[in-house]
Write a protein that holds these residues in place. Structure first.
Motif, PDB file in Angstrom:
ATOM      1  N   ARG A 103     -16.764   5.772   0.513  1.00 14.79           N
ATOM      2  CA  ARG A 103     -16.402   5.505   2.123  1.00 14.79           C
ATOM      3  C   ARG A 103     -16.590   6.918   2.560  1.00 14.79           C
ATOM      4  O   ARG A 103     -16.326   7.825   1.750  1.00 14.79           O
ATOM      5  N   ALA A 108     -10.895   4.983   5.657  1.00 17.51           N
ATOM      6  CA  ALA A 108     -11.936   3.692   5.637  1.00 17.51           C
ATOM      7  C   ALA A 108     -11.795   3.118   4.211  1.00 17.51           C
ATOM      8  O   ALA A 108     -12.165   1.922   4.027  1.00 17.51           O
ATOM      9  N   SER A 111      -8.430   0.876   3.695  1.00 17.36           N
ATOM     10  CA  SER A 111      -8.317  -0.184   4.892  1.00 17.36           C
ATOM     11  C   SER A 111      -9.371  -1.316   4.734  1.00 17.36           C
ATOM     12  O   SER A 111      -9.284  -2.174   5.250  1.00 17.36           O
ATOM     13  N   ASP A 112     -10.277  -0.866   3.688  1.00 21.09           N
ATOM     14  CA  ASP A 112     -11.095  -2.069   3.297  1.00 21.09           C
ATOM     15  C   ASP A 112     -10.989  -2.837   2.188  1.00 21.09           C
ATOM     16  O   ASP A 112     -10.976  -2.445   1.034  1.00 21.09           O
ATOM     17  N   CYS A 115     -12.835  -2.963  -1.188  1.00 21.85           N
ATOM     18  CA  CYS A 115     -12.843  -1.785  -2.187  1.00 21.85           C
ATOM     19  C   CYS A 115     -12.044  -2.415  -3.259  1.00 21.85           C
ATOM     20  O   CYS A 115     -12.067  -1.770  -4.426  1.00 21.85           O
TER      21      CYS A 115
END
Length: 125
Positions: A103, A108, A111-112, A115
């Motif tokens: 990322r 990123a 907050s994903d 992942c």
């Protein structure tokens, strides 16, 4: 040669290790020890923040793979954040860009939800 510094902090998704300096034959064991000392829970995400990584050789790549193995062995996911261009190039050449979730930055990665390791799945998504 830049000395290696590893700073741990917590994020909502799990621990973040900020790696600064050179990750090489001499310093790779330090990363392994830092990851081994973490208490990762199933479903957490370990983020390795490489924004300040100056150099990474094959021993460093091996330490990153070891971190992945330790995290997934505990049911956690792993993501690399802010991978420097020279390291990203090496990961791409050897196909590890297909093994690691990469990322742009820590925000990123954390907050994903993609992942994180899903229940019953042994792959990083």
């Amino acid at each position: 040669m830049s000395p290696l510094t590893i700073t741990a902090r917590d994020a909502a998704a799990g621990p973040v290790l900020e790696i600064t300096g050179d990750l090489d034959h001499e310093t790779a064991p330090e990363l392994r020890k830092a990851v081994e000392s973490l208490a990762l829970a199933a479903g957490q995400l370990l983020v390795l923040d490489l924004a300040r990584l100056d150099f990474c050789d094959s021993s460093g790549i091996s330490a990153l793979l070891s971190a992945r193995s330790l995290a997934t062995g505990q049911g956690a996911g792993i993501a690399l954040a802010a991978v420097p261009a020279n390291t990203a190039r090496i990961l791409g050449i050897v196909g590890l860009d297909q093994v690691f979730t990469i990322r742009a930055d820590v925000a990123a990665a954390t907050s994903d939800p993609g992942c994180r390791l899903t229940t019953g799945d042994r792959r990083v998504q």
